[in-house]
Design an enzyme around this catalytic site. Structure first.
Site, PDB file in Angstrom:
ATOM      1  N   VAL A  60       0.876  -1.184   0.000  1.00 10.74           N
ATOM      2  CA  VAL A  60       0.000   0.000   0.000  1.00 10.74           C
ATOM      3  C   VAL A  60       0.907   1.226   0.000  1.00 10.74           C
ATOM      4  CG1 VAL A  60      -1.752   1.289   1.287  1.00 10.74           C
ATOM      5  CG2 VAL A  60      -1.761  -1.225   1.343  1.00 10.74           C
ATOM      6  N   ASP A  62      -9.320  12.743   0.303  1.00 10.69           N
ATOM      7  CA  ASP A  62      -8.534  13.895   0.723  1.00 10.69           C
ATOM      8  C   ASP A  62      -8.138  13.697   2.190  1.00 10.69           C
ATOM      9  OD1 ASP A  62      -7.505  16.277   1.556  1.00 10.69           O
ATOM     10  OD2 ASP A  62      -9.108  17.528   0.727  1.00 10.69           O
ATOM     11  N   ASN A 107       3.804   7.692   2.666  1.00  7.72           N
ATOM     12  CA  ASN A 107       4.536   8.744   1.955  1.00  7.72           C
ATOM     13  C   ASN A 107       3.780  10.059   1.923  1.00  7.72           C
ATOM     14  OD1 ASN A 107       6.369   9.813  -0.380  1.00  7.72           O
ATOM     15  ND2 ASN A 107       4.274   9.878  -1.187  1.00  7.72           N
ATOM     16  N   TYR A 164       5.667  22.066   9.820  1.00 10.05           N
ATOM     17  CA  TYR A 164       6.129  20.903   9.055  1.00 10.05           C
ATOM     18  C   TYR A 164       7.257  20.203   9.817  1.00 10.05           C
ATOM     19  CZ  TYR A 164       8.193  18.262   5.153  1.00 10.05           C
ATOM     20  OH  TYR A 164       8.698  17.267   4.350  1.00 10.05           O
ATOM     21  N   LYS A 205       7.183  16.278  11.201  1.00  8.72           N
ATOM     22  CA  LYS A 205       8.118  15.218  10.774  1.00  8.72           C
ATOM     23  C   LYS A 205       8.919  14.684  11.965  1.00  8.72           C
ATOM     24  CE  LYS A 205       7.131  14.924   6.391  1.00  8.72           C
ATOM     25  NZ  LYS A 205       6.676  13.685   5.741  1.00  8.72           N
ATOM     26  N   VAL A 216      14.346  16.738  -2.761  1.00 14.06           N
ATOM     27  CA  VAL A 216      14.182  15.867  -3.935  1.00 14.06           C
ATOM     28  C   VAL A 216      13.352  16.689  -4.925  1.00 14.06           C
ATOM     29  CG1 VAL A 216      13.105  13.718  -4.761  1.00 14.06           C
ATOM     30  CG2 VAL A 216      14.176  13.768  -2.506  1.00 14.06           C
ATOM     31  N   SER A 276      10.418  17.760  -6.982  1.00 12.61           N
ATOM     32  CA  SER A 276       8.996  17.355  -6.958  1.00 12.61           C
ATOM     33  C   SER A 276       8.116  18.606  -6.923  1.00 12.61           C
ATOM     34  CB  SER A 276       8.684  16.497  -5.719  1.00 12.61           C
ATOM     35  OG  SER A 276       8.535  17.318  -4.583  1.00 12.61           O
TER      36      SER A 276
HETATM   37  N1  LIG Z   1      10.300  16.581  -2.154  1.00 13.27           N
HETATM   38  C1  LIG Z   1      11.131  16.823  -1.152  1.00 13.27           C
HETATM   39  O1  LIG Z   1      12.088  17.623  -1.264  1.00 13.27           O
HETATM   40  C2  LIG Z   1      10.950  16.089   0.152  1.00 13.27           C
HETATM   41  C3  LIG Z   1      11.979  16.153   1.105  1.00 13.27           C
HETATM   42  C4  LIG Z   1      11.841  15.493   2.301  1.00 13.27           C
HETATM   43  C5  LIG Z   1      10.703  14.754   2.559  1.00 13.27           C
HETATM   44  N2  LIG Z   1       9.702  14.702   1.630  1.00 13.27           N
HETATM   45  C6  LIG Z   1       8.495  13.941   1.958  1.00 13.27           C
HETATM   46  O2  LIG Z   1       8.225  13.010   0.923  1.00 13.27           O
HETATM   47  C7  LIG Z   1       6.807  12.810   0.812  1.00 13.27           C
HETATM   48  C8  LIG Z   1       6.389  12.985  -0.639  1.00 13.27           C
HETATM   49  O3  LIG Z   1       6.730  14.292  -1.070  1.00 13.27           O
HETATM   50  P1  LIG Z   1       6.732  14.712  -2.612  1.00 13.27           P
HETATM   51  O4  LIG Z   1       7.744  15.777  -2.746  1.00 13.27           O
HETATM   52  O5  LIG Z   1       6.793  13.506  -3.485  1.00 13.27           O
HETATM   53  O6  LIG Z   1       5.279  15.377  -2.731  1.00 13.27           O
HETATM   54  P2  LIG Z   1       4.392  15.692  -4.040  1.00 13.27           P
HETATM   55  O7  LIG Z   1       5.181  15.516  -5.281  1.00 13.27           O
HETATM   56  O8  LIG Z   1       3.761  17.000  -3.770  1.00 13.27           O
HETATM   57  O9  LIG Z   1       3.285  14.529  -3.985  1.00 13.27           O
HETATM   58  C9  LIG Z   1       2.414  14.460  -2.908  1.00 13.27           C
HETATM   59  C10 LIG Z   1       1.491  13.280  -3.052  1.00 13.27           C
HETATM   60  O10 LIG Z   1       0.620  13.270  -1.914  1.00 13.27           O
HETATM   61  C11 LIG Z   1      -0.722  13.413  -2.359  1.00 13.27           C
HETATM   62  N3  LIG Z   1      -1.464  14.307  -1.493  1.00 13.27           N
HETATM   63  C12 LIG Z   1      -1.164  15.596  -1.180  1.00 13.27           C
HETATM   64  N4  LIG Z   1      -2.107  16.103  -0.377  1.00 13.27           N
HETATM   65  C13 LIG Z   1      -3.029  15.122  -0.206  1.00 13.27           C
HETATM   66  C14 LIG Z   1      -4.243  15.036   0.499  1.00 13.27           C
HETATM   67  N5  LIG Z   1      -4.731  16.083   1.165  1.00 13.27           N
HETATM   68  N6  LIG Z   1      -4.931  13.868   0.494  1.00 13.27           N
HETATM   69  C15 LIG Z   1      -4.463  12.804  -0.192  1.00 13.27           C
HETATM   70  N7  LIG Z   1      -3.326  12.825  -0.906  1.00 13.27           N
HETATM   71  C16 LIG Z   1      -2.619  13.975  -0.908  1.00 13.27           C
HETATM   72  C17 LIG Z   1      -0.641  14.039  -3.730  1.00 13.27           C
HETATM   73  O11 LIG Z   1      -1.853  13.712  -4.409  1.00 13.27           O
HETATM   74  P3  LIG Z   1      -2.388  14.598  -5.647  1.00 13.27           P
HETATM   75  O12 LIG Z   1      -1.548  14.184  -6.809  1.00 13.27           O
HETATM   76  O13 LIG Z   1      -3.782  14.218  -5.794  1.00 13.27           O
HETATM   77  O14 LIG Z   1      -2.153  16.039  -5.270  1.00 13.27           O
HETATM   78  C18 LIG Z   1       0.605  13.357  -4.278  1.00 13.27           C
HETATM   79  O15 LIG Z   1       0.306  12.062  -4.702  1.00 13.27           O
HETATM   80  C19 LIG Z   1       6.179  13.795   1.791  1.00 13.27           C
HETATM   81  O16 LIG Z   1       5.845  13.128   2.982  1.00 13.27           O
HETATM   82  C20 LIG Z   1       7.265  14.819   2.038  1.00 13.27           C
HETATM   83  O17 LIG Z   1       7.124  15.434   3.294  1.00 13.27           O
HETATM   84  C21 LIG Z   1       9.824  15.351   0.432  1.00 13.27           C
END
Ligand SMILES: NC(=O)c1ccc[n+]([C@@H]2O[C@H](COP(=O)([O-])OP(=O)(O)OC[C@H]3O[C@@H](n4cnc5c(N)ncnc54)[C@H](OP(=O)(O)O)[C@@H]3O)[C@@H](O)[C@H]2O)c1
Length: 346
Positions: free
Chosen positions: A65, A119, A146, A220, A224, A253, A255
């Site tokens: 999952v 959501d 995630n 945030y 975390k 990362v 994104s």
């Molecule tokens: N990117 C970084 O630099 C970074 C660094 C450290 C840690 N992280 C952690 O890695 C994880 C993923 O980050 P990411 O950068 O891949 O994020 P992302 O690209 O913004 O993707 C977020 C994902 O979560 C879903 N999501 C967001 N809000 C939601 C909600 N209210 N209900 C259900 N689904 C929701 C989004 O769905 P939709 O597509 O429908 O919006 C998308 O699938 C997070 O926990 C983040 O804190 C990221």
């Protein structure tokens, strides 16, 4: 009295002799521990072979999952776990994005998929009921927590919008805990049925924002850090039941969330980041000082190790450097917003 005179006058003193001897031994012990943990990081990052996911039920009809699976890091977890031979339940907000990804995964990797769209910011019981309805009969072995949200831009805590504050805590913490309460018992029962021939795995996305208290990302950062303690506590509870629980720590990362598009030595793309994570599950890599925690990407690992073994993650130095960095990011973000607003007017 010169230093030489002082030392020679003390050289016959047994207390001083044993104190110096003790200090020397303590220094050697400290250096040995540092050397061993540095060696263990290098070994884990670059030398040990990738973890074989057969131990987590890959290619045996088992399910993973993945939350936040429609974009960024979560989408990549879904693809790479499917490639390893796990069926995938994709959980996220946007049904249409999940449908496209499910179709792509099924045709590419010949595994089964299911989707659950809700959501996570609503904390509605219906969310968890819909998840339970989809997963309750599946032999699940892997959960990737995630889904996450950060601040739209760095912001002083006292100016943080209430909805943003609520959403961050609800998505990152409440939803993660409630999703785990639905899925983890199913993992435990799968492992029991398999008489521990396979293991379970629960990965939760942490962040450098939680590793280091981060001014201007205070909510945030706190959310975390909460996951760090919660995940580690759960790791202790579930280990005897054959489930590995691990907090995964990441610096930036590319994104939608980070709003960074270009990769660099310290900023991988989701594909590179997830490959490093799955390769080294169960190792600490950069998180040598932490139980059940992994900083898996090589440059993030070196940064984590260096900070933890010099100024320390909770130090004033780390805090003020982090503050200056996020003040600068906020300034740039506000300028950009101003520019875009002016362009819109023209
Ligand atoms: N990117 C970084 O630099 C970074 C660094 C450290 C840690 N992280 C952690 O890695 C994880 C993923 O980050 P990411 O950068 O891949 O994020 P992302 O690209 O913004 O993707 C977020 C994902 O979560 C879903 N999501 C967001 N809000 C939601 C909600 N209210 N209900 C259900 N689904 C929701 C989004 O769905 P939709 O597509 O429908 O919006 C998308 O699938 C997070 O926990 C983040 O804190 C990221």
């Amino acid at each position: 009295m010169s230093v030489e005179d002082l030392l020679s006058s003390l050289s016959g003193n047994r207390v001083v002799y044993y104190a110096l001897y003790g200090a020397l031994l303590f220094g050697v012990l400290k250096l040995t521990i540092l050397g061993l943990s540095f060696g263990s990081m290098i070994f884990g990052l670059f030398i040990l072979p990738p973890v074989n996911f057969k131990k987590y039920g890959a290619k045996q009809g088992k399910w993973a999952v993945v939350t936040g699976a429609s974009d960024g890091i979560g989408k990549e977890y879904a693809f790479q776990l499917a490639k390893k031979g796990l069926n995938i339940v994709l959980v996220s907000r946007t049904q249409s994005k999940l449908e496209l990804i499910a179709t792509e995964i099924e045709s590419k990797y010949k595994v089964q998929t299911k989707i659950v769209a809700f959501d996570a910011s609503t904390d509605d019981d219906a969310n968890y009921i819909s998840l339970r309805n989809v997963v309750s009969e599946l032999p699940i072995t892997v959960l990737v927590n995630n889904v996450g949200q950060s601040h739209s831009i760095p912001v002083p805590f006292l100016e943080t919008d209430e909805k943003e504050l609520n959403d961050i805590i609800t998505i990152n913490n409440t939803a993660t805990l409630k999703i785990t309460q639905v899925v983890a018992p199913l993992i435990v029962s799968t492992i029991k049925k398999e008489k521990k021939k396979v293991r379970g795995l629960i990965l939760t996305m942490g962040s450098f924002g939680g590793l280091l208290p981060t001014p201007y990302l205070a909510t945030y950062s706190g959310s975390k850090a909460f996951l760090q303690a919660w995940s580690n506590a759960l790791a202790g509870e579930l280990k005897p039941q054959g489930v590995d629980v691990e907090l995964v720590i990441s610096y930036l990362v590319t994104s939608a969330m980070s709003k960074i598009r270009r990769t660099s030595a310290t900023i991988p793309n989701p594909k590179q980041f997830v490959a490093a994570t799955l390769r080294g599950v169960g190792r600490r890599n950069g998180a040598q000082e932490r139980f059940a925690t992994n900083t898996p990407y090589w440059s993030h690992a070196i940064m984590h190790f260096a900070i933890a073994n010099t100024v320390g993650v909770y130090s004033k130095v780390a805090n003020s450097l982090n503050f200056s960095m996020h003040q600068a990011i906020r300034k740039r973000a506000l300028k950009k917003a101003e520019r875009l607003a002016a362009e819109k007017k023209d």
